[in-house]
Design an enzyme around this catalytic site. Sequence first.
Site, PDB file in Angstrom:
ATOM      1  N   GLU A 186       7.484   2.977  15.292  1.00 19.63           N
ATOM      2  CA  GLU A 186       8.349   3.494  14.225  1.00 19.63           C
ATOM      3  C   GLU A 186       8.273   5.010  14.220  1.00 19.63           C
ATOM      4  OE1 GLU A 186       8.450  -0.102  11.041  1.00 19.63           O
ATOM      5  OE2 GLU A 186       6.809   1.313  10.806  1.00 19.63           O
TER       6      GLU A 186
ATOM      7  N   CYS B  76      -3.630   0.969   6.718  1.00 16.12           N
ATOM      8  CA  CYS B  76      -4.011   0.294   7.960  1.00 16.12           C
ATOM      9  C   CYS B  76      -4.554   1.297   8.975  1.00 16.12           C
ATOM     10  CB  CYS B  76      -2.848  -0.514   8.526  1.00 16.12           C
ATOM     11  SG  CYS B  76      -1.408   0.471   8.821  1.00 16.12           S
TER      12      CYS B  76
ATOM     13  N   GLU C 219       4.160  -3.876  12.605  1.00 14.80           N
ATOM     14  CA  GLU C 219       3.060  -2.928  12.369  1.00 14.80           C
ATOM     15  C   GLU C 219       1.987  -3.714  11.632  1.00 14.80           C
ATOM     16  OE1 GLU C 219       3.122  -0.285  13.832  1.00 14.80           O
ATOM     17  OE2 GLU C 219       5.221   0.271  14.080  1.00 14.80           O
ATOM     18  N   LEU C 220       0.922  -4.046  12.357  1.00  9.93           N
ATOM     19  CA  LEU C 220      -0.043  -5.008  11.814  1.00  9.93           C
ATOM     20  C   LEU C 220      -1.384  -4.325  11.498  1.00  9.93           C
ATOM     21  CD1 LEU C 220       0.993  -7.946  14.164  1.00  9.93           C
ATOM     22  CD2 LEU C 220       1.901  -7.329  11.922  1.00  9.93           C
TER      23      LEU C 220
ATOM     24  N   ASN D 146       0.809  -1.227   0.000  1.00 12.14           N
ATOM     25  CA  ASN D 146       0.000   0.000   0.000  1.00 12.14           C
ATOM     26  C   ASN D 146       0.843   1.279   0.000  1.00 12.14           C
ATOM     27  OD1 ASN D 146       0.782  -0.459   2.640  1.00 12.14           O
ATOM     28  ND2 ASN D 146      -1.141   0.233   3.540  1.00 12.14           N
TER      29      ASN D 146
ATOM     30  N   GLU E  59     -10.914  -5.691   8.678  1.00 12.61           N
ATOM     31  CA  GLU E  59     -10.256  -4.499   8.134  1.00 12.61           C
ATOM     32  C   GLU E  59     -10.671  -4.411   6.662  1.00 12.61           C
ATOM     33  OE1 GLU E  59      -5.964  -4.706   8.198  1.00 12.61           O
ATOM     34  OE2 GLU E  59      -5.818  -2.537   8.366  1.00 12.61           O
TER      35      GLU E  59
HETATM   36  C1  SIN Z   1      -0.027   1.899   6.678  1.00  8.02           C
HETATM   37  O1  SIN Z   1      -1.137   1.892   6.190  1.00  8.02           O
HETATM   38  O2  SIN Z   1       0.572   0.830   6.860  1.00  8.02           O
HETATM   39  C2  SIN Z   1       0.695   3.169   7.037  1.00  8.02           C
HETATM   40  C3  SIN Z   1      -0.151   4.356   7.023  1.00  8.02           C
HETATM   41  C4  SIN Z   1       0.622   5.611   7.300  1.00  8.02           C
HETATM   42  O3  SIN Z   1       1.830   5.588   7.562  1.00  8.02           O
HETATM   43  O4  SIN Z   1       0.016   6.658   7.254  1.00  8.02           O
END
Ligand code: SIN
Length: 475
Positions: free
Chosen positions: A456, A282, A248-249, A149, A379
């Site tokens: 992160e 996400c 990061e899930l 993504n 999701e």
């Molecule tokens: C993600 O969807 O994994 C990251 C989204 C973001 O960093 O804004």
Amino acid sequence: MQTQLFISGTWRDGADGATIAVIDPATGDRIAGVASATPADATAACQAAHEAQVEWAKTAPRERAEVLRRVFELMMEHQDELASLIVREQGKPMSDATGEVAYAAEFFRWNSEEAARIRGTLATAPSGNNRIIVRHPPVGVVVIITPWNFPAAMITRKLAPALAAGNGAVIKPPSETPLTALRIAELLTEAGVPGGLVNVTPTDDAQAWFDAAVEHPATRMLSFTGSTPVGQALLKRSADRVLKTVMELGGNAPFIVFGDAVIDAAVEGAMTAKMRHSAETCTAANRFFVHANVAEEFTTKLAEAMAAVKVGSGFDDDVECGPLIHGKQLDKVAALVDDAVAAGAEIVTGGERLDRPGSFYAPTVLRNVAPDSPITREEIFGPVAPVITFTDTDEMIGHANDTEMGLIGYVFTSDLARGLAVSERIQAGMIGLNKGSVSDPAAPFGGMKQSGLGREGSTDGIYEFCETQYIAADW
Ligand code: SIN
């Protein structure tokens, strides 16, 4: 366009010559065939990263900082070119892709500044018998696995702090979007990143690749962004070698609108939280809890805004929502909407696939969604906004927290005290309070519960890529 593996500072085909077809999601056309890494390639990449890392760790932090700063500058100089590559292989609108490149580059600028500020401590033990020296050396070789993504930003969010701290890296970009990753590897070389320190190895056999990477003795850490089920499998495998992990899930973000919210601002925030990057984030708002007093106004205005979204190829002017990444994702989104309707939800706008090549779904608003309807459990990762009406705040917060996910929540209200109090009750690592987007390299990104481990970005992020060593000293 670079299509080979990048191992040990050289470009080469995979050991068995196999390739991965990269598909344009806006047309279904094949864009490129990219070399696919075998387990032997993964092992070679880990070995190269190890050898280069030993030397990199000896460099002065300022030297590392300047190389990273140069990567930031080069990415910005190539912003349009990188954005075009992202649109080509991922499909998002050009404006989102351009924004993603700036966001991605910023991780290099931020971590070039952090590289020179890795702290240790010195303390005297309470007993007075010991000096406690704590330092933070790099972990060694970091395996980085990223999703499709954000073809650029999910790599740089991991790679920049890893390099800043003195590590080497082996990256597996997603098989859907490897081209951006390979181009970034070229820019890293141009910026002065030593050959072998960063290796980029797309593969169509992720499991065999990961088994080989995990088993390499120099591999000490896994940094992963992707779905919770895949993250769970990787965590289990990482346990075999007790790897450090940052995960990061998935998310299932509640977006809460109180009766005193400024509705136009809430709708604008909702559009950002739902639709940025074609709704495939996400952090996307997944469940809209709207107070009954404003539900009609909010839903009507949200539906108007969603219906006005221009959907199409990311290269077309003014397009705000591109295709979904592939047909499988399109089928999933369509099935979630169909199931929600079967469970009693009403379609206010959208609710259908678009009749054109590529994997397009119409921006959709659903109302009369029950808080326990199947669509609230998944999701969505698509342009669908299910609206759930509430009257009782405690009950609504119970529903908002009734999920194993805890990445992010959004709260809209004019009462800051209420907004902060509710934010504290939402079980999520990040909250957008009257904000539809929270992402910022200077802030800690990450989730609670099954949405992840570690953070992160921010000043803490770099320490995820460091060990902690304590030296008991006397002098
Ligand atoms: C993600 O969807 O994994 C990251 C989204 C973001 O960093 O804004």
